[in-house]
Scaffold this active site. Structure first.
Site, PDB file in Angstrom:
ATOM      1  NE  ARG A  91      -2.487  -0.249   4.004  1.00 65.15           N
ATOM      2  CZ  ARG A  91      -2.774  -0.995   4.721  1.00 65.15           C
ATOM      3  NH1 ARG A  91      -1.839  -1.708   5.228  1.00 65.15           N
ATOM      4  NH2 ARG A  91      -3.987  -1.421   4.903  1.00 65.15           N
ATOM      5  CD  GLU A 192       2.693   4.338  17.810  1.00 62.43           C
ATOM      6  OE1 GLU A 192       3.690   3.076  18.144  1.00 62.43           O
ATOM      7  OE2 GLU A 192       2.473   4.645  16.593  1.00 62.43           O
TER       8      GLU A 192
HETATM    9  I1  8IG Z   1       4.719  -3.949  12.572  1.00 59.64           I
HETATM   10  O1  8IG Z   1       4.147  -0.504  17.254  1.00 59.64           O
HETATM   11  C1  8IG Z   1       4.195  -2.184  13.277  1.00 59.64           C
HETATM   12  N1  8IG Z   1       3.553  -1.148  12.856  1.00 59.64           N
HETATM   13  N2  8IG Z   1       2.707   2.833  14.681  1.00 59.64           N
HETATM   14  N3  8IG Z   1       3.313   1.282  15.909  1.00 59.64           N
HETATM   15  C2  8IG Z   1       3.291   1.644  14.907  1.00 59.64           C
HETATM   16  N4  8IG Z   1       3.021   1.045  13.664  1.00 59.64           N
HETATM   17  C3  8IG Z   1       3.628  -0.431  13.889  1.00 59.64           C
HETATM   18  C4  8IG Z   1       3.880  -0.872  14.890  1.00 59.64           C
HETATM   19  C5  8IG Z   1       3.922  -0.306  16.131  1.00 59.64           C
HETATM   20  N5  8IG Z   1       4.486  -2.217  14.786  1.00 59.64           N
END
Ligand code: 8IG
Length: 271
Positions: A91, A192
């Site tokens: 995507r 995050e």
């Molecule tokens: I795979 O812990 C994956 N994609 N924002 N946070 C965010 N995106 C993610 C995470 C995650 N793990």
């Protein structure tokens, strides 16, 4: 624009053109259901059925080249029982900075290609410690923290039951142990902080990721029924005191492919 079309045409016209070209290149006039694959979902999707055609998104109007060389997006036309599935192997993410219309172009193309249902999958972080890496979770609702909408103008689309309760129930008929949760889309591309993960939990979120919500909104606008499934690939930052064991994550992913593949193969023919 990679295809020489003018930039002032509407995203809906562009999706119409992409759908026409898709029919031409794939030899499949109409599709019934679309799937967008997130991190970790390809092995599961390979179990769906026979691939009838595979094309590069860059051969369709409105899709730009992928940011990472060698990772150009591909779309498969797959026969699933009596249904024709359109499978997006990757995507466009919001964090690529190509704009919200680019993020949802695949969804709009799927709608114009005839799809009535879309399965949005992703890999994400989980806030519940019981969700060990490799746990699939049904998305029940979302918090869109991008602050953006794919829709322009005074089109007040209703997002009640955005993630179809009917389709979630269908998934639970296949796998009664499936949990569900509220997906929180952060803009990314950074993960995050622990404080942001705590904030997501206080706001009512259970899953954190960088995709899906803008696509779900565009899908609803286009009249598609939406099924959202997250694969928890890691505990969100600060949730576990233990650092993630990479071997465990890989092993969980391999085990999960079986479970998710079996789920998709049983659910998609009934969509
Ligand atoms: I795979 O812990 C994956 N994609 N924002 N946070 C965010 N995106 C993610 C995470 C995650 N793990």
């Amino acid at each position: 624009m990679t295809d020489g079309t003018s930039t002032d045409q509407s995203p809906y016209d562009l999706a119409e053109q992409a759908a026409e070209k898709l029919a031409e290149l794939s030899g499949v006039e109409r599709h019934d259901v679309a799937l967008v694959l997130g991190s970790g979902w390809l092995p599961a999707a390979e179990m769906l059925g026979e691939t009838v055609a595979e094309i590069a998104t860059t051969d369709l109007p409105g899709f730009s080249a992928a940011a990472v060389a060698g990772h150009s997006g591909r779309i498969r036309s797959v026969r699933v029982g009596d249904l024709r599935a359109l499978v997006f192997l990757s995507r466009t993410h919001y964090y690529e900075g190509k704009g919200v219309a680019a993020v949802v172009h695949g969804v709009r193309t799927a709608a114009r290609a005839g799809c009535r249902t879309i399965v949005l999958t992703n890999g994400c972080g989980g806030l519940k410690e019981s969700w060990t890496p490799g746990t699939p979770v049904l998305i029940s609702d979302h918090l869109n923290l991008t602050g953006r909408s794919p829709i322009e103008g005074a089109n007040f689309v209703d997002l009640t039951d955005l993630y179809s309760a009917r389709l979630r129930a269908l998934c639970r008929e296949v796998d009664p142990s499936l949990d569900e949760g509220v997906y929180v889309q952060f803009p990314g591309p950074h993960y995050e902080t622990p404080a942001e993960v705590r904030m997501a939990g206080i706001l009512g979120g259970h899953l954190v990721g960088m995709s899906t919500t803008l696509e779900a909104i565009a899908a609803r606008e286009a009249g598609l029924e939406v099924l959202g499934i997250s694969l928890v690939t890691n505990l969100a930052a600060g949730i576990s005191s233990e650092p993630l064991n990479h071997e465990e994550v890989l092993e969980a992913g391999r085990a999960a492919a079986e479970r998710m593949g079996s789920l998709l193969s049983q659910v998609v023919p009934r969509l």
